[in-house]
Design a protein around this motif. Structure first.
Motif, mmCIF file in Angstrom:
data_model
loop_
_atom_site.group_PDB
_atom_site.id
_atom_site.type_symbol
_atom_site.label_atom_id
_atom_site.label_comp_id
_atom_site.label_asym_id
_atom_site.label_seq_id
_atom_site.Cartn_x
_atom_site.Cartn_y
_atom_site.Cartn_z
ATOM 1 N N LEU A 177 -16.929 -15.644 -9.453
ATOM 2 C CA LEU A 177 -17.563 -14.580 -8.681
ATOM 3 C C LEU A 177 -18.133 -13.536 -9.641
ATOM 4 N N PRO A 178 -19.437 -13.250 -9.566
ATOM 5 C CA PRO A 178 -20.021 -12.287 -10.500
ATOM 6 C C PRO A 178 -19.562 -10.856 -10.194
ATOM 7 N N THR A 179 -19.279 -10.102 -11.215
ATOM 8 C CA THR A 179 -18.794 -8.739 -11.030
ATOM 9 C C THR A 179 -19.930 -7.725 -11.027
ATOM 10 N N THR A 180 -20.744 -7.738 -12.070
ATOM 11 C CA THR A 180 -21.744 -6.689 -12.262
ATOM 12 C C THR A 180 -22.729 -6.557 -11.109
ATOM 13 N N SER A 189 -18.869 -4.311 -1.332
ATOM 14 C CA SER A 189 -19.425 -4.725 -2.622
ATOM 15 C C SER A 189 -18.452 -4.455 -3.758
ATOM 16 N N LEU A 190 -17.797 -3.301 -3.711
ATOM 17 C CA LEU A 190 -16.815 -2.989 -4.746
ATOM 18 C C LEU A 190 -15.648 -3.967 -4.697
ATOM 19 N N GLY A 191 -15.214 -4.317 -3.492
ATOM 20 C CA GLY A 191 -14.136 -5.291 -3.350
ATOM 21 C C GLY A 191 -14.513 -6.641 -3.933
ATOM 22 N N LEU A 192 -15.732 -7.101 -3.654
ATOM 23 C CA LEU A 192 -16.187 -8.369 -4.222
ATOM 24 C C LEU A 192 -16.319 -8.273 -5.736
ATOM 25 N N GLY A 193 -16.785 -7.124 -6.227
ATOM 26 C CA GLY A 193 -16.873 -6.928 -7.682
ATOM 27 C C GLY A 193 -15.505 -6.929 -8.333
ATOM 28 N N ALA A 194 -14.529 -6.310 -7.677
ATOM 29 C CA ALA A 194 -13.161 -6.294 -8.211
ATOM 30 C C ALA A 194 -12.578 -7.702 -8.219
ATOM 31 N N LEU A 195 -12.857 -8.467 -7.182
ATOM 32 C CA LEU A 195 -12.413 -9.861 -7.169
ATOM 33 C C LEU A 195 -13.063 -10.652 -8.304
ATOM 34 N N GLY A 196 -14.300 -10.292 -8.625
ATOM 35 C CA GLY A 196 -15.010 -10.961 -9.708
ATOM 36 C C GLY A 196 -14.370 -10.744 -11.061
ATOM 37 N N LEU A 244 -17.171 6.020 -8.997
ATOM 38 C CA LEU A 244 -17.472 4.665 -9.447
ATOM 39 C C LEU A 244 -18.138 4.680 -10.818
ATOM 40 N N LEU A 245 -19.105 5.567 -11.005
ATOM 41 C CA LEU A 245 -19.817 5.622 -12.288
ATOM 42 C C LEU A 245 -18.906 6.069 -13.423
ATOM 43 N N ASN A 246 -17.886 6.840 -13.118
ATOM 44 C CA ASN A 246 -16.972 7.329 -14.153
ATOM 45 C C ASN A 246 -15.701 6.489 -14.286
ATOM 46 N N HIS A 247 -15.587 5.421 -13.500
ATOM 47 C CA HIS A 247 -14.404 4.559 -13.549
ATOM 48 C C HIS A 247 -14.358 3.852 -14.900
ATOM 49 N N ARG A 248 -13.172 3.731 -15.496
ATOM 50 C CA ARG A 248 -13.069 3.161 -16.850
ATOM 51 C C ARG A 248 -13.394 1.678 -16.899
ATOM 52 N N VAL A 249 -13.192 0.938 -15.814
ATOM 53 C CA VAL A 249 -13.502 -0.497 -15.796
ATOM 54 C C VAL A 249 -14.877 -0.753 -15.182
ATOM 55 N N PHE A 250 -15.155 -0.141 -14.047
ATOM 56 C CA PHE A 250 -16.373 -0.439 -13.312
ATOM 57 C C PHE A 250 -17.587 0.349 -13.792
ATOM 58 N N GLY A 251 -17.375 1.506 -14.381
ATOM 59 C CA GLY A 251 -18.487 2.357 -14.796
ATOM 60 C C GLY A 251 -19.355 1.805 -15.919
ATOM 61 N N PRO A 252 -18.765 1.314 -17.014
ATOM 62 C CA PRO A 252 -19.595 0.853 -18.137
ATOM 63 C C PRO A 252 -20.613 -0.242 -17.815
#
Length: 131
Positions: free
Chosen positions: A32-35, A19-26, A56-64
Motif C-alpha cells: 500500500l503506497p504511503t506518500t 486518506s491518513l489512515g490508508l497512508g498509515a497502513l502503507g 500533519l505537515l509538522n508530524h515527524r513521520v508523515f510531514g517529511p
C-alpha cells in the motif's frame, strides 16, 4: 448556505482521515503506497481544518514525505526502494499464482510505468542543521 459549507468541511475532514489512515497502513503494509495518501490527506485537511493540516505537515513521520513532494517534487531513497521492492513482490506473487499471461503482462507494464516515474523523481537532499 452555512449548513452546506459545514457539511462540505465535514466531508473534507472525513476524506482526510480516511486518506491518513490508508497512508498509515502503507507504513506497515508493503503493498500500500504511503506518500500519495499523505498528500491527499494534506489536501483534504487544508480544505477542512488548518489546525489538523498544520499537525500533519509538522508530524515527524508523515510531514517529511509531504514536504519533500511539495517543495521539490522529490521522493526519498527509502520510499523509492520500498515501492520498488513491493512492486517486485507483487509481480512475483502474481507469476507464482499462475495468473493468465495477458494479465501478468498488463501488470508488468503498469508497474514498469510506476517504477519509471519513481526513478525519475529527484531524491531530496538532507537538510543542513540551522546555525
Amino acid at each position: 448556505m452555512a449548513a452546506r459549507q459545514l457539511a462540505r468541511r465535514h466531508l473534507w475532514m472525513a476524506l482526510g482521515w480516511a486518506s491518513l489512515g490508508l497512508g498509515a497502513l502503507g507504513v506497515l503494509l508493503p503493498l500500500l503506497p504511503t506518500t500519495p495518501f499523505l498528500i491527499l490527506a494534506a489536501y483534504f485537511f487544508s480544505r477542512s481544518s488548518q489546525r489538523v493540516h498544520a499537525w500533519l505537515l509538522n508530524h515527524r513521520v508523515f510531514g517529511p514525505p509531504i514536504e519533500n513532494w511539495r517543495t521539490h517534487r522529490a521522493i526519498s531513497t527509502g520510499a523509492k526502494l520500498a515501492a520498488l521492492a513491493a512492486m517486485a513482490l507483487i509481480l512475483a506473487v502474481s507469476a507464482a499464482a499462475n495468473i493468465p499471461a495477458w494479465a501478468l503482462a498488463i501488470q508488468a507494464v503498469i508497474l514498469a510505468g510506476v517504477a519509471i516515474f519513481l526513478l525519475t523523481r529527484p531524491t531530496p537532499t538532507p537538510r543542513s542543521p540551522d546555525p
